[in-house]
Motif scaffolding. Structure first.
Motif, PDB file in Angstrom:
ATOM      1  N   LEU A  21       0.836  -1.192   0.000  1.00 10.62           N
ATOM      2  CA  LEU A  21       0.000   0.000   0.000  1.00 10.62           C
ATOM      3  C   LEU A  21       0.874   1.246   0.000  1.00 10.62           C
ATOM      4  O   LEU A  21       2.031   1.204   0.407  1.00 10.62           O
ATOM      5  N   CYS A  22       0.322   2.360  -0.432  1.00 12.28           N
ATOM      6  CA  CYS A  22       1.028   3.638  -0.367  1.00 12.28           C
ATOM      7  C   CYS A  22       0.723   4.352   0.936  1.00 12.28           C
ATOM      8  O   CYS A  22       1.536   5.142   1.424  1.00 12.28           O
ATOM      9  N   HIS A  77      -4.354   1.312   8.320  1.00 11.90           N
ATOM     10  CA  HIS A  77      -5.204   1.599   9.469  1.00 11.90           C
ATOM     11  C   HIS A  77      -5.503   3.088   9.605  1.00 11.90           C
ATOM     12  O   HIS A  77      -6.655   3.484   9.628  1.00 11.90           O
ATOM     13  N   CYS A  78      -4.463   3.892   9.670  1.00 10.95           N
ATOM     14  CA  CYS A  78      -4.674   5.322   9.930  1.00 10.95           C
ATOM     15  C   CYS A  78      -4.626   6.181   8.664  1.00 10.95           C
ATOM     16  O   CYS A  78      -5.037   7.338   8.697  1.00 10.95           O
ATOM     17  N   GLY A  79      -4.105   5.656   7.551  1.00  8.61           N
ATOM     18  CA  GLY A  79      -4.069   6.409   6.312  1.00  8.61           C
ATOM     19  C   GLY A  79      -2.849   7.294   6.139  1.00  8.61           C
ATOM     20  O   GLY A  79      -2.725   8.008   5.149  1.00  8.61           O
ATOM     21  N   THR A 108       6.632   5.200   4.535  1.00  8.32           N
ATOM     22  CA  THR A 108       7.983   5.599   4.151  1.00  8.32           C
ATOM     23  C   THR A 108       8.914   4.417   4.310  1.00  8.32           C
ATOM     24  O   THR A 108       8.631   3.475   5.055  1.00  8.32           O
ATOM     25  N   GLY A 109      10.047   4.446   3.635  1.00 12.86           N
ATOM     26  CA  GLY A 109      11.087   3.445   3.813  1.00 12.86           C
ATOM     27  C   GLY A 109      10.611   2.045   3.506  1.00 12.86           C
ATOM     28  O   GLY A 109      10.025   1.780   2.464  1.00 12.86           O
ATOM     29  N   ARG A 110      10.863   1.126   4.449  1.00  7.02           N
ATOM     30  CA  ARG A 110      10.551  -0.282   4.232  1.00  7.02           C
ATOM     31  C   ARG A 110       9.129  -0.660   4.661  1.00  7.02           C
ATOM     32  O   ARG A 110       8.772  -1.825   4.635  1.00  7.02           O
ATOM     33  N   CYS A 148       2.045   1.907   9.134  1.00  3.71           N
ATOM     34  CA  CYS A 148       3.099   2.848   9.469  1.00  3.71           C
ATOM     35  C   CYS A 148       3.806   2.487  10.765  1.00  3.71           C
ATOM     36  O   CYS A 148       4.934   2.914  10.995  1.00  3.71           O
ATOM     37  N   SER A 149       3.195   1.693  11.634  1.00  2.00           N
ATOM     38  CA  SER A 149       3.816   1.319  12.906  1.00  2.00           C
ATOM     39  C   SER A 149       3.224   0.009  13.400  1.00  2.00           C
ATOM     40  O   SER A 149       2.191  -0.470  12.901  1.00  2.00           O
TER      41      SER A 149
END
Length: 138
Positions: free
Chosen positions: A10-11, A15-17, A21-23, A28-29
């Motif tokens: 995904l870009c 979950h939060c939208g 970034t990165g890997r 995101c977390s």
């Protein structure tokens, strides 16, 4: 070497939208990943479901609710069917309470759980067994 298939990346965070970034591949977390997992495991609540008696949709307020609300949404036919179900349940409970011994005809007793007893005592149970065994032998 990713955990998710390349076509499943995904870009934005699933979950939060937030922008990934990165890997990062999907979330995101770790907190977002866990929150998405917990959200997917919670049962989906139905807002409305059809009444099995009348077929009309009714508002579901608990997962144990099976029929229309008796006072609010139920129509006359459904109310009568619900009354019939209640009467049948009461009759079945009454039959269990008043079950008679198969051998001697005395009240067999019922503990309030499970099936009604067929015999009032072990003596009647054994006597009935011997009677059936003798009939088969003859």
């Amino acid at each position: 070497m990713g955990y998710y298939a390349p076509d499943n990346h995904l870009c934005d965070c699933g979950h939060c939208g937030q922008r990934l970034t990165g890997r990062q591949e999907r979330y995101c977390s770790a907190a977002c990943r866990q929150a998405a997992y917990r959200g997917s495991k919670q049962p989906k609540r139905l807002e409305f479901k059809p009444c099995p008696l009348c077929g009309e949709p009714f508002h579901v307020t608990s997962k144990r609710k099976k029929f229309c609300d008796y006072h609010d949404e139920a129509e006359d036919d459904c109310r009568a069917a619900q009354d019939d179900l209640d009467d049948a349940a009461w009759l079945a409970a009454e039959e269990r309470r008043t079950a008679l011994c198969v051998h001697c005809g005395q009240p067999a007793g019922w503990s309030g759980r499970g099936r009604p007893r067929r015999f009032c005592s072990n003596h009647c149970k054994q006597a009935d067994y011997r009677k059936r065994r003798a009939q088969r032998a003859a």
